[in-house]
Scaffold this motif. Structure first.
Motif: not given
Length: 492
Positions: A224-249
């Motif tokens: 569902x995190x990936x669904x959000x990124x792909x539909x709302x903010x695709x550029x976040x998928x290219x930011x591994x730091x943001x992804x790591x911090x979000x999954x940790x949260x």
């Protein structure tokens, strides 16, 4: 005179409408329907604003302003109707749905309201509809608009709503009729109410009370995190730091709540992170059952139970504020969040308002709702089933909106005239409650409107059920059948 019917039809309602049309012959003609793709108008396309068509094509295909009944529907309820529509349409906003509309600010909503209102009015007038039928209280945005315009144009309404009583549903003409009837002067048999055992609600079965096993992040949550990124903010998928911090949260949030409280199993939005992190701060709050308190159970939003029948108290904090003004200093308000709630309608200001009320204490999610009910002075809710559970167990209930049980013994409908003395003196006469509930069951209609309620009906026969409901609907349309909740003019 032939009934010319507009109907908003859910999937389970289509066979019922077909039987209704067949049995009534020339006395009734279905002239306009909203619903799925087999209806004249694909209803959800009006909420998510896409190009999906019904059988008559796309509803908004003719873009020009008609104005054929602009003066008729610009009545004193205009601003209230508009506010309600905006509230209902937010349930398909980008903060709550992946398939969402693109309305971003208040003016967007107002513009769409006026466009849709004009097109709906023109379509209803061209259909020649005289009556309208809904299988639920309008609350999805598109049905809200059709109901409001239909009422302004003089269509005679029939609204049906499934009951918690097995194989029973209720009827009314307007949402403000809901729950209003006189239980007196009835010959109905009492309805047995077990005041010892808690109610078992099939839609709450996965939720357990008491000290919990903590949860862990799930693969579905990550998807569902990936669904959000792909539909709302695709550029976040290219930011591994943001992804790591979000999954940790997300993982920290799961570890703060009981295993059954799955925060992101259905939907992920970045706003939900802050909501659950704030809620987690209260997970270690001790529950003092020796303190004098009113138990206030928050309801899920967006839902019909708040948006459509909560009226001004769809703002649930307003209800808590109004209640707090009445209470003496030694009485608290124990507020418990709905176990299915997400971050929608729960922004930072929501919790800031609650924090400003000295009487409020937010309960941890694992606090046992039955223990809170038993230990409270009374249970408060907008329209929730927790109030019905309370009076069944002998605990008074305070309701702020319109709900089906509000006319029964033990319920106080909150108003500007409510005083602390009124709450303090509330009691529940169990024998009278059973008599009142019997009167309500007698006023209800036999049948199951929605298939998922049939699990509570032994030997459920779908054909027999649909035919019975169609007969009742025809009687309600002809006004030869009594409504469960009569209009104000007909009440004693």
């Amino acid at each position: 005179m032939t009934i010319r019917l507009f109907a908003h039809v859910p999937k389970d309602g289509k066979p019922i409408l077909d039987i209704l049309s067949q049995m009534s012959g020339d006395d009734l003609k279905v002239v306009l329907t909203t619903g799925d793709q087999d209806a004249d108008i694909k209803a959800s396309s009006l909420s998510v604003m896409n190009m999906q068509k019904g059988t008559s094509g796309h509803f908004m295909a003719s873009p020009e302003f008609k104005g054929t009944c602009h003066s008729i529907i610009s009545d004193p309820t205009h601003f209230e109707d508009m506010e309600r529509f905006v509230d209902h349409l937010q349930r398909t906003s980008a903060t709550y749905k992946y398939r969402s509309h693109n309305l971003n600010n208040l003016q967007d909503y107002l513009d769409y309201y006026h466009i849709l209102r004009d097109v709906v009015a023109d379509r209803i007038i061209k259909s020649g509809a005289t009556h309208m039928l809904f299988f639920n209280i309008p609350h999805m945005g598109y049905d809200t608009m059709f109901y409001q315009v239909g009422l302004a144009l003089g269509l005679k309404p029939v609204i049906l709503l499934q009951s918690l009583f097995s194989d029973q549903y209720m009827s009314m003409q307007t949402p403000t009729d809901y729950g209003n009837f006189s239980p007196k002067d009835t010959t109905a048999a009492p309805y047995f109410i077990d005041n010892e055992s808690p109610l078992e609600l099939f839609y709450m079965k996965k939720i357990t009370e008491g000290a919990p096993e903590k949860g862990k992040i799930t693969s579905r949550a990550v998807l569902n995190l990936f669904a959000h990124i792909l539909t709302k903010d695709p550029l976040k998928a290219l930011n591994p730091v943001w992804m790591f911090k979000t999954i940790r949260r997300m993982n920290a949030i799961y570890g703060s709540f009981p295993k059954w409280r799955d925060p992101f199993h259905k939907f992920f939005h970045t706003d939900d992170l802050a909501y659950f992190e704030h809620l987690a701060e209260h997970e270690q709050t001790p529950v003092n059952l020796d303190q004098k308190f009113i138990y206030f159970a928050l309801q899920q939003q967006p839902e019909m139970t708040t948006s459509a029948i909560g009226h001004k108290y769809r703002d649930q904090v307003l209800a808590i504020e109004d209640l707090a003004r009445l209470l003496p200093e030694d009485v608290k308000i124990y507020v418990k969040e709905n176990p299915k709630q997400m971050g929608f309608s729960r922004g930072p200001m929501f919790f800031h308002r609650l924090a400003r009320i000295p009487a409020v204490e937010i309960m941890p999610s694992y606090a046992d709702t039955h223990q809170l009910t038993d230990a409270s002075l009374a249970v408060a809710t907008i329209t929730g089933t927790v109030g019905w559970e309370a009076i069944c167990k002998g605990k008074p209930a305070i309701c702020f909106g319109d709900t089906w049980y509000q006319s029964l013994a033990g319920v106080h409908r909150f108003s500007a005239e409510t005083r602390w003395e009124d709450i303090q003196s509330m009691t529940v006469d169990h024998e009278q409650l059973q008599m009142d509930a019997g009167a309500l069951v007698e006023r209800s209609h036999k049948g199951t409107l929605h298939r998922h309620y049939s699990r509570n009906v032994p030997d459920f026969d779908v054909d027999q059920n649909n035919e019975r409901i169609a007969h009742t609907i025809l009687g309600l349309l002809n006004r030869t059948e009594s409504f469960s909740f009569p209009p104000a003019a007909d009440r004693k």
